[in-house]
Design a protein around this motif. Sequence first.
Motif, PDB file in Angstrom:
ATOM      1  N   THR A  56       9.966   5.245   3.338  1.00 38.50           N
ATOM      2  CA  THR A  56       9.409   6.597   3.242  1.00 38.50           C
ATOM      3  C   THR A  56      10.360   7.482   2.458  1.00 38.50           C
ATOM      4  N   VAL A  77      -0.742  12.795  -2.110  1.00 39.41           N
ATOM      5  CA  VAL A  77      -0.143  13.566  -1.024  1.00 39.41           C
ATOM      6  C   VAL A  77      -0.113  15.029  -1.451  1.00 39.41           C
ATOM      7  N   LEU A  94       6.440  10.565   1.564  1.00 39.59           N
ATOM      8  CA  LEU A  94       5.658   9.573   0.821  1.00 39.59           C
ATOM      9  C   LEU A  94       6.008   8.188   1.355  1.00 39.59           C
ATOM     10  N   GLN A  95       5.020   7.514   1.924  1.00 38.29           N
ATOM     11  CA  GLN A  95       5.283   6.216   2.549  1.00 38.29           C
ATOM     12  C   GLN A  95       4.721   5.067   1.728  1.00 38.29           C
ATOM     13  N   CYS A  96       5.495   3.989   1.684  1.00 42.54           N
ATOM     14  CA  CYS A  96       5.108   2.768   0.981  1.00 42.54           C
ATOM     15  C   CYS A  96       5.339   1.598   1.933  1.00 42.54           C
ATOM     16  N   THR A 132       1.938   7.145  -6.130  1.00 38.12           N
ATOM     17  CA  THR A 132       1.537   8.268  -5.284  1.00 38.12           C
ATOM     18  C   THR A 132       1.689   9.558  -6.069  1.00 38.12           C
ATOM     19  N   ARG A 146       2.898   0.474  -6.538  1.00 39.95           N
ATOM     20  CA  ARG A 146       1.860   1.415  -6.120  1.00 39.95           C
ATOM     21  C   ARG A 146       2.323   2.825  -6.478  1.00 39.95           C
ATOM     22  N   SER A 181       8.603  -0.970   5.400  1.00 36.43           N
ATOM     23  CA  SER A 181       8.145   0.304   4.843  1.00 36.43           C
ATOM     24  C   SER A 181       9.335   1.127   4.386  1.00 36.43           C
ATOM     25  N   GLU A 198       0.825  -1.207   0.000  1.00 41.15           N
ATOM     26  CA  GLU A 198       0.000   0.000   0.000  1.00 41.15           C
ATOM     27  C   GLU A 198       0.859   1.257   0.000  1.00 41.15           C
ATOM     28  N   ALA A 199       0.286   2.319  -0.568  1.00 43.03           N
ATOM     29  CA  ALA A 199       0.893   3.648  -0.572  1.00 43.03           C
ATOM     30  C   ALA A 199      -0.234   4.654  -0.724  1.00 43.03           C
ATOM     31  N   GLU A 200      -0.062   5.840  -0.162  1.00 39.85           N
ATOM     32  CA  GLU A 200      -1.093   6.867  -0.289  1.00 39.85           C
ATOM     33  C   GLU A 200      -1.224   7.284  -1.753  1.00 39.85           C
TER      34      GLU A 200
END
Length: 217
Positions: free
Chosen positions: A77, A28, A38-40, A109, A107, A75, A23-25
């Motif tokens: 970032t 942003v 940005l986090q994954c 972002t 993913r 994760s 998952e990733a946002e």
Amino acid sequence: MVLFISFTCLLIFTYTDVADFMEAEPLVSMIEGYDARLQCKAAKYIYNQLAWFSPLGEKIPVIDTESFRSNYSISLTLVIKNVTQQDKGQYKCKAWAQKNITNMMQRNTQLFIRERVAPFIIENLTNIEVNHSGKILLDCKVGGIPCPQIHWLKNGIPVLPASGIFFENNTLIIERAKKEDEGLYLCKATNELGEVHTTALITVEGKLKIPVYIDNQ
């Protein structure tokens, strides 16, 4: 002659705290001049390698990222310091499987950069006449990026929360107006680019009458 062949089905359960194993946002939004993060995340027992790629497709150096491992996930970032409009675009996070390096998941972002804007008045305060014990609402409608900080003053003196006097977001509320609440109220909005203000004169009509007893004796 009959030959019987038996098969054993082995079920493997993988525990993870990541939805869909990665998952990733998707979006942003960051203010120009601030740091974007940005986090994954990916399931630890399926993937063991993460990497971020720029909108141009270039792999981003590890020095610009922060990694973390929990019991069930990994994760990565991406930290973009002091973002500008040139940093906006679609970033890609890729994860590679432990047992099959060709098994890759991705993913995306989208990074959106908002320009900084000095405070501005959306609607000026207006003078108010209120009856004694009436309610006063002063709504300071301002804008700006970053969101301005709001300060209230009455006759040049800061207004502080007290019994019957409080703030809700950008609104000053006086529950039961008294004669001493009269005055010139100023809302000052400030951010790093400047400040603006708007004023309103509050008048409290009437006052409590104190009964006077006359002794005719």
